[in-house]
Design an enzyme around this catalytic site. Structure first.
Site, short mmCIF file in Angstrom:
data_model
loop_
_atom_site.label_atom_id
_atom_site.label_comp_id
_atom_site.label_asym_id
_atom_site.label_seq_id
_atom_site.Cartn_x
_atom_site.Cartn_y
_atom_site.Cartn_z
N SER A 137 10.02 -3.04 4.75
CA SER A 137 9.34 -4.22 5.27
C SER A 137 8.11 -4.44 4.42
O SER A 137 7.63 -3.51 3.74
CB SER A 137 8.91 -3.99 6.73
N TYR A 185 5.36 1.08 13.60
CA TYR A 185 6.22 0.36 12.66
C TYR A 185 5.69 0.51 11.24
O TYR A 185 6.46 0.81 10.30
CB TYR A 185 6.27 -1.12 13.06
#
Length: 266
Positions: free
Chosen positions: A148, A161
């Site tokens: 990401s 995350y």
């Protein structure tokens, strides 16, 4: 449909989290190349078997489905053993499965931290560790980790995350170095905004809270982080996975490759 890449037909691709979103789009892109597909995701067994049958009928390939719990190492090992027994090998591994929870670090639930680290990071370690020996023996393998933009930069309220995705970037580098002479490339793709149902809910919420149209809310959300005022389609990431599996990308390994609309260029 993708242009056919010689050399991928008959390869077996395992994509975690491939019953929706980026993973499902990637499964379709690779199936178009004649890859046999190992599907995985949060579906019950019957739904998964139906999806696998649809892939077989559409692409004339072999398929396997599992809804293995990626939080458990023993479940991952059993899943990969069963997939190899069914399809013969794992030649392409795409670690895509991931979950999210947003909250400030002081109040972040421990169980959410544990689940996110397990699914978004540790599961990739377990899958990689299990497939590498056979890839090395063949002298060919492609491992693509869907990281990401949050593997490169941080955002508030995404402590688990960001930690997991930064970990994926580090994992990618180490495995690439160790496998550089074995015909295996290992890379991470780092997307920014991707047009998925989960993001759609976030846009709906912004539109409601600020009395905006959906398109206005979408523009506001996207441009709050990245200059390019567009979201990626999941298939665009699948096409990048395909490129990394091809001969032109043979020299690309150990890289963390942003697809982020200039988010990290700022």
């Amino acid at each position: 449909m993708s242009t056919l890449q010689t050399g991928l037909q008959g390869k077996v691709a395992l994509i975690t989290g491939s019953t929706s979103g980026i993973g499902l789009a990637t499964a379709h892109v690779l199936a178009e190349q004649g890859c046999h597909i190992v599907l995985h995701g949060l579906m019950d067994h019957d739904e998964g078997q139906t999806l696998a049958a649809e892939f077989r009928a559409q692409y004339q390939i072999n398929t396997f489905f599992s809804n293995a719990d990626l939080r458990e190492a023993n479940c991952i090992h059993e899943f990969i053993d069963n997939a190899v027994n069914a399809l013969g090998s794992i030649d392409i591994l795409v670690n895509n499965a991931g979950i999210q929870h947003t909250q400030d670090v002081a109040h972040f639930p421990i169980e959410k931290w544990n689940d996110i680290i397990a699914i978004n990071l540790s599961a990739a370690f377990h899958t990689i560790q299990q497939v590498i020996p056979a890839m090395a023996e063949k002298g060919w393998g492609r491992i693509i980790n869907i990281a990401s933009v949050h593997g490169l930069v941080a955002s508030a309220n995404k402590v688990a995350y960001c930690a997991a995705k930064h970990g994926i970037v580090g994992l990618t580098k180490v495995v690439a170095i160790e496998c550089a002479e074995q015909g295996i490339t290992v890379n991470a793709i780092c997307p920014g905004w991707v047009d998925t149902p989960l993001i759609g809910k976030q846009i709906d919420s912004i539109a409601s809270d600020k009395s905006l149209s959906y398109d206005e809310a979408k523009y506001q959300l996207v441009t709050s982080k990245q200059p390019l005022p567009e979201m990626l389609a999941p298939r665009q990431i699948g096409e990048f996975v395909l490129f990394l599996c091809g001969g032109a990308a043979r020299g690309i390994t150990g890289s963390s490759l942003p697809m982020d609309g200039a988010w990290t260029a700022q």
